[in-house]
Design a protein around this motif. Structure first.
Motif, PDB file in Angstrom:
ATOM      1  N   LEU A   1      -1.191   7.783  -4.052  1.00 32.59           N
ATOM      2  CA  LEU A   1      -1.886   6.691  -3.386  1.00 32.59           C
ATOM      3  C   LEU A   1      -2.349   5.643  -4.393  1.00 32.59           C
ATOM      4  O   LEU A   1      -2.260   4.436  -4.138  1.00 32.59           O
ATOM      5  CB  LEU A   1      -3.087   7.229  -2.598  1.00 32.59           C
ATOM      6  N   PHE A   2      -2.857   6.113  -5.557  1.00 33.09           N
ATOM      7  CA  PHE A   2      -3.325   5.185  -6.580  1.00 33.09           C
ATOM      8  C   PHE A   2      -2.181   4.298  -7.072  1.00 33.09           C
ATOM      9  O   PHE A   2      -2.318   3.065  -7.166  1.00 33.09           O
ATOM     10  CB  PHE A   2      -3.932   5.965  -7.755  1.00 33.09           C
TER      11      PHE A   2
ATOM     12  N   VAL B   1       0.732   3.630  -5.559  1.00 32.70           N
ATOM     13  CA  VAL B   1       1.239   2.762  -4.492  1.00 32.70           C
ATOM     14  C   VAL B   1       0.313   1.577  -4.259  1.00 32.70           C
ATOM     15  O   VAL B   1       0.756   0.419  -4.166  1.00 32.70           O
ATOM     16  CB  VAL B   1       1.420   3.569  -3.180  1.00 32.70           C
ATOM     17  N   THR B   2      -1.001   1.845  -4.180  1.00 28.65           N
ATOM     18  CA  THR B   2      -1.932   0.742  -3.937  1.00 28.65           C
ATOM     19  C   THR B   2      -1.996  -0.210  -5.120  1.00 28.65           C
ATOM     20  O   THR B   2      -2.095  -1.429  -4.945  1.00 28.65           O
ATOM     21  CB  THR B   2      -3.343   1.285  -3.642  1.00 28.65           C
TER      22      THR B   2
ATOM     23  N   SER C   1       1.106  -2.374  -5.077  1.00 30.21           N
ATOM     24  CA  SER C   1       1.004  -3.346  -3.988  1.00 30.21           C
ATOM     25  C   SER C   1       0.068  -4.479  -4.375  1.00 30.21           C
ATOM     26  O   SER C   1       0.366  -5.665  -4.148  1.00 30.21           O
ATOM     27  CB  SER C   1       0.480  -2.663  -2.711  1.00 30.21           C
ATOM     28  N   PHE C   2      -1.063  -4.130  -4.968  1.00 30.13           N
ATOM     29  CA  PHE C   2      -2.039  -5.133  -5.381  1.00 30.13           C
ATOM     30  C   PHE C   2      -1.456  -6.058  -6.449  1.00 30.13           C
ATOM     31  O   PHE C   2      -1.583  -7.293  -6.361  1.00 30.13           O
ATOM     32  CB  PHE C   2      -3.291  -4.431  -5.909  1.00 30.13           C
TER      33      PHE C   2
ATOM     34  N   TYR D   1      -9.247  -5.271  -7.574  1.00 28.45           N
ATOM     35  CA  TYR D   1      -8.490  -4.114  -7.077  1.00 28.45           C
ATOM     36  C   TYR D   1      -9.415  -3.140  -6.355  1.00 28.45           C
ATOM     37  O   TYR D   1      -9.096  -2.662  -5.256  1.00 28.45           O
ATOM     38  CB  TYR D   1      -7.783  -3.413  -8.234  1.00 28.45           C
TER      39      TYR D   1
ATOM     40  N   TRP E   1     -10.481  -4.534  -3.068  1.00 25.09           N
ATOM     41  CA  TRP E   1      -9.346  -4.544  -2.142  1.00 25.09           C
ATOM     42  C   TRP E   1      -9.116  -3.163  -1.532  1.00 25.09           C
ATOM     43  O   TRP E   1      -8.887  -3.015  -0.330  1.00 25.09           O
ATOM     44  CB  TRP E   1      -8.101  -5.021  -2.895  1.00 25.09           C
ATOM     45  N   VAL E   2      -9.210  -2.100  -2.356  1.00 22.90           N
ATOM     46  CA  VAL E   2      -9.026  -0.733  -1.871  1.00 22.90           C
ATOM     47  C   VAL E   2     -10.135  -0.358  -0.891  1.00 22.90           C
ATOM     48  O   VAL E   2      -9.877   0.221   0.170  1.00 22.90           O
ATOM     49  CB  VAL E   2      -8.978   0.265  -3.047  1.00 22.90           C
TER      50      VAL E   2
ATOM     51  N   ALA F   1      -9.582  -2.082   2.348  1.00 16.48           N
ATOM     52  CA  ALA F   1      -8.431  -1.498   3.058  1.00 16.48           C
ATOM     53  C   ALA F   1      -8.820  -0.189   3.725  1.00 16.48           C
ATOM     54  O   ALA F   1      -8.373   0.111   4.846  1.00 16.48           O
ATOM     55  CB  ALA F   1      -7.270  -1.287   2.096  1.00 16.48           C
TER      56      ALA F   1
ATOM     57  N   PHE G   1      -8.113  -6.053   5.848  1.00 15.72           N
ATOM     58  CA  PHE G   1      -7.052  -6.482   4.933  1.00 15.72           C
ATOM     59  C   PHE G   1      -7.154  -7.966   4.588  1.00 15.72           C
ATOM     60  O   PHE G   1      -6.186  -8.574   4.152  1.00 15.72           O
ATOM     61  CB  PHE G   1      -5.679  -6.178   5.542  1.00 15.72           C
TER      62      PHE G   1
END
Length: 358
Positions: free
Chosen positions: A20-21, A23-24, A27-28, A72, A75-76, A79, A84
């Motif tokens: 998850l870390f 991927v996020t 994406s960021f 970041y 943003w997480v 989310a 978003f």
């Protein structure tokens, strides 16, 4: 054993969190590496004239003035709370824009019941047909679908893998076209006022097809424009035909008057050969077959049809023949015959030695 299980679970959770870390974070970073400056795009959407002061102010509003790690983290966190941010294209919350492209799950009464049908279509007809059904399902205004045959709602139990009534219709001997039937239940019925397509419809639909098969020897209409009305009319025809079944010698009786069939100027006289023809005539012209069924069964009278010469299969006027006399003639809703129809009947009567007493 318990310690080994604990270690396994810790490893699995660690892998999930790391995934998850990564991927996020990717994406960021991809969003931040975009050649389009979000602050500039934000200002352009709201103002025709773009100044550096406006851009700096937009960076503060969007949180772009903070260090990248802080951006970041924020943003997480947002989310995780399903926030978003704001769409740079429309200015609306991103969640609202996403909601427009995803079927509303409040419509689960439509989508949940359709899952086994989609899988069944894919298995029987292929992925293209399954996709066709899924796309039409999303576009349809129908609020509820229920293909279940077991007497309980899909929404009260676990989803079944049985396509239920959909399978029954497609497996029937009436050669139903898959795509046409999908369009019929999802769009045609909606246009006819249906908000839900459930067991009651499928039962009546198969009944409607079966009644046509028995009455006509074939299915004349598979996708009626007014289903409820057409079903009720068909049921009335069948019920009247059952009454007419009393006429055991109907064909033999009418064999004696077959010579009365005639074609002349603009019209023709048709001699029916089956009781079903009388039932259909009665429905088409809004007559009550029961009024003369006993007399026909007892051989006291015969029924003839006056039709237009160019449309001998279309009901126009029903004639009752008693002996050598036409004692009753009625059109739609018991209308009397016209002068033109009477002149034709008189001409026919002269040639066939029949008295016209109407």
């Amino acid at each position: 054993m318990a310690q080994r299980t604990r270690r396994y679970l810790i490893r699995r959770v660690t892998v999930v969190l790391l995934t998850l870390f990564v991927v996020t974070l990717l994406s960021f970073l991809l969003m931040r590496l975009s050649p389009v400056d979000p602050a500039t795009a934000y200002v352009k959407r709201n103002s025709a004239v773009v100044t550096q002061e406006q851009i700096d102010e937009a960076r503060v509003i969007l949180g772009l003035d903070k260090p990248l790690p802080v951006q970041y983290f924020d943003w997480v966190v947002d989310a995780l709370h399903m926030d978003f941010g704001i769409s740079l294209g429309t200015g609306n919350p991103v969640t609202e824009e996403l909601a427009k492209t995803v079927p509303v799950m409040a419509d689960r009464k439509k989508y949940q019941a359709s899952i086994p049908v989609i899988f069944w279509i894919e298995e029987q007809y292929g992925a293209n047909e399954a996709m066709f059904f899924a796309e039409k399902l999303v576009q349809s205004g129908i609020m509820e679908l229920d293909f279940n045959q077991n007497g309980y709602s899909y929404y009260e139990r676990q989803v079944s893998h049985d396509p239920g009534w959909f399978l029954n219709v497609m497996a029937s001997p009436y050669r139903i076209n898959l795509r046409r039937f999908i369009d019929y239940i999802l769009f045609d019925l909606y246009a006819q006022g249906y908000a839900s397509v459930t067991k009651s419809f499928f039962v009546e639909y198969l009944d409607y097809l079966e009644m046509q098969q028995k009455f006509y020897g074939k299915v004349k209409e598979k996708y009626p424009a007014h289903f409820k009305t057409e079903h009720d009319i068909m049921a009335l025809k069948v019920n009247q035909a059952r009454l007419l079944a009393k006429c055991e010698d109907f064909e033999q009786q009418n064999e004696s008057i077959k010579d009365l069939a005639y074609s002349g100027s603009g019209y023709c006289i048709v001699v029916p050969t089956k009781p079903e023809e009388l039932a259909e005539e009665g429905i088409n012209l809004s007559h009550c077959v029961g009024q003369y069924i006993d007399r026909v069964a007892g051989g006291e009278c015969h029924i003839l049809f006056l039709r237009r010469r160019g449309a001998p299969d279309r009901s126009l006027v029903t004639l009752q023949l008693s002996g050598k006399q036409i004692c009753q003639a009625q059109g739609f809703n018991r209308r009397p015959i016209t002068d033109q129809e009477r002149r034709f009947l008189v001409q026919w009567g002269r040639e066939k030695d029949i008295q016209i007493a109407v």
